[in-house]
Design a protein around this motif. Structure first.
Motif, short mmCIF file in Angstrom:
data_model
loop_
_atom_site.label_atom_id
_atom_site.label_comp_id
_atom_site.label_asym_id
_atom_site.label_seq_id
_atom_site.Cartn_x
_atom_site.Cartn_y
_atom_site.Cartn_z
N VAL A 247 -7.36 -19.68 -2.75
CA VAL A 247 -8.17 -18.47 -2.44
C VAL A 247 -9.51 -18.69 -2.01
O VAL A 247 -10.18 -18.39 -0.84
N LEU B 260 -7.90 -18.03 1.57
CA LEU B 260 -8.13 -16.85 2.31
C LEU B 260 -9.31 -16.20 2.63
O LEU B 260 -9.72 -15.75 3.57
N ARG B 261 -10.73 -16.70 1.76
CA ARG B 261 -11.64 -16.80 2.05
C ARG B 261 -12.26 -16.55 3.89
O ARG B 261 -12.64 -16.14 4.62
N LYS C 227 -4.36 -7.48 16.26
CA LYS C 227 -4.04 -8.72 15.05
C LYS C 227 -2.92 -8.79 14.92
O LYS C 227 -2.34 -10.32 15.09
N GLY D 255 -10.02 -17.63 6.26
CA GLY D 255 -9.25 -16.97 7.42
C GLY D 255 -10.38 -16.10 8.81
O GLY D 255 -10.71 -15.10 7.52
N GLN D 256 -9.56 -15.93 9.54
CA GLN D 256 -10.57 -14.90 9.95
C GLN D 256 -9.27 -13.97 10.63
O GLN D 256 -9.57 -12.81 10.97
N GLY D 257 -8.43 -14.26 11.30
CA GLY D 257 -6.67 -13.48 11.64
C GLY D 257 -6.69 -13.57 9.90
O GLY D 257 -6.37 -13.00 9.63
N VAL D 258 -4.92 -12.71 11.15
CA VAL D 258 -3.90 -12.02 9.66
C VAL D 258 -3.63 -13.94 9.10
O VAL D 258 -3.00 -14.81 9.77
N LEU D 259 -3.41 -13.57 7.73
CA LEU D 259 -3.09 -14.47 7.44
C LEU D 259 -2.45 -13.88 6.64
O LEU D 259 -1.65 -12.75 5.92
N ASN D 260 -0.27 -15.23 5.98
CA ASN D 260 0.49 -15.31 6.18
C ASN D 260 0.75 -15.79 4.77
O ASN D 260 0.57 -16.73 4.59
N VAL D 261 0.74 -14.71 3.71
CA VAL D 261 1.13 -15.68 2.73
C VAL D 261 2.42 -15.56 2.00
O VAL D 261 2.64 -14.23 1.57
N ARG E 253 -2.28 -12.76 -6.54
CA ARG E 253 -1.37 -13.69 -7.69
C ARG E 253 0.29 -12.85 -8.18
O ARG E 253 0.83 -13.27 -7.73
N LEU F 186 2.86 -11.54 2.01
CA LEU F 186 1.55 -10.95 1.66
C LEU F 186 1.08 -10.98 3.20
O LEU F 186 1.53 -12.17 3.68
N ASN F 187 1.00 -9.75 3.73
CA ASN F 187 -0.20 -9.87 4.99
C ASN F 187 -1.31 -9.80 4.63
O ASN F 187 -1.25 -8.59 4.51
N VAL F 188 -1.95 -10.86 4.93
CA VAL F 188 -3.83 -10.18 4.61
C VAL F 188 -4.56 -10.33 6.05
O VAL F 188 -4.71 -11.12 6.51
N LEU F 189 -5.48 -8.92 5.95
CA LEU F 189 -5.91 -8.94 7.75
C LEU F 189 -7.45 -8.50 7.31
O LEU F 189 -7.62 -7.35 6.49
N PRO F 190 -8.78 -9.65 6.92
CA PRO F 190 -9.19 -9.45 7.66
C PRO F 190 -10.71 -8.66 8.37
O PRO F 190 -9.84 -9.07 9.00
N ALA G 175 -0.46 -12.12 14.71
CA ALA G 175 -0.01 -13.07 14.50
C ALA G 175 1.18 -13.28 13.43
O ALA G 175 2.09 -13.47 12.76
N GLY H 28 -2.14 -22.87 -5.32
CA GLY H 28 -2.96 -21.49 -6.25
C GLY H 28 -4.54 -21.65 -6.32
O GLY H 28 -4.90 -20.57 -6.72
#
Lengths: 172, 172
Positions: free
Chosen positions: B107, B110-111, A60, B113-119, A111, A117-121, A64, B103
DNA sequence: CCGGGTAACTACACGGGTGTAAGACGCTAC
DNA sequence: GTAGCGTCTTACACCCGTGTAGTTACCCGG
């Protein structure tokens, strides 16, 4: 819990990567099979279910657009900081550190982040792996059945041939 | 608004990349200088302030371990979807699409998102670029002053030499 | 108009990740 | 024990991004 172990090719198939990748990652120490590591030609690697989850996470991250070196960092970090069991809802990569979040603190973490940031659910990961496992085992069962049916049919025609030879022997 | 333009080397220096990278990115169409593009040897590229911001974003993504192809995708997407001015607080990359958040909606994004998110928080980008710009122009001023001082000193010693030659001519 | 400096261009090398193909080895069935 | 199959291993090649060095061309000052 799933206590099965999986061959290299099965593991690759399940998580959706090539065998080459799996092999390379094992030989370069990104992720080795926990159940049985390779020990020369002819030996067999065996991957655990947990390995599959980790592989899927890697897959994954790769999808990404994250570089393998970075992924190596992440896993190295997670292995250093023991207790980093993948039970949380999200993995958040912030620069050099990795944070595990389960929904609420996620917002706070975001925040404060100043870099990327890499966010991986993780929610999807387990599901997807499970689905691939059942579809794989389904395919195996089908194949086995087809092979067995084939064998039966061959057996039957052989029997018929024997019988016909018995009734009309020396017909040529 | 900053209407200055910057040479290739200055731009590289400001955003913290090598000239080689800047050059490669320009020639492979990742990001070209908006003020003046190159047109053969000897020509000069001129980067705008906005270019610097984009370059810095790229640099940050690179530091975060994101692959260049992915970065290309992101910028291609942002250029396709006009109105994607970098005015928001965050860039969120979700699979194939890019979302700009400021801002609150972050949120929610992000909720779902199912794949990887890059913030990528943009707040730091502008600041850092600005800081580098002033420190760069400071350095330039210093250098110029040093050069001028050097020239003056040379002038002075030349004058002294002339004078001494005038008082004690043919002393050898 | 000419010389020096600067910047773009070109060429080559190199490392990482992956594809592909051939070789080596162990396991199982006969 | 031997044939075959599945697997690991090795070897080679390729592409991309980058470092480094040398070449070409513009620009500016004299």
């Amino acid at each position: 819990m799933n206590n099965e172990t999986y061959s290299g090719h099965s593991a690759a198939e399940i998580v959706g990567i090539t065998y080459r990748q799996l092999d390379y990652w094992a030989s370069t120490n990104l992720i080795r099979p926990s159940a049985a590591d390779a020990s020369g030609s002819g030996s067999r690697r065996r991957y655990t279910y947990k390995d599959l989850l980790e592989l899927k996470v890697i897959k994954k991250m790769l999808d990404a657009g994250i570089k393998l070196p970075k992924i190596r960092d992440v896993f190295a970090y997670m292995r250093d900081h023991v207790g980093t069991e993948i039970a949380s809802a999200h993995i958040v990569i912030d620069g050099n550190s990795v944070i595990l979040c389960d929904g609420d603190n996620l917002v706070d973490v975001l925040r404060h982040g100043q870099g990327v940031l890499n966010v991986l659910p993780l929610t999807g990961v387990r599901e997807e792996v499970d689905n691939r496992i059942v579809s794989l085992s389904d395919r195996i069962r089908e194949t086995e059945e087809r092979v067995r049916a084939e064998a039966e049919r061959a057996e039957e025609s052989a029997r018929l041939a024997r019988e016909s030879r018995g009734t009309a022997q020396g017909d040529a």
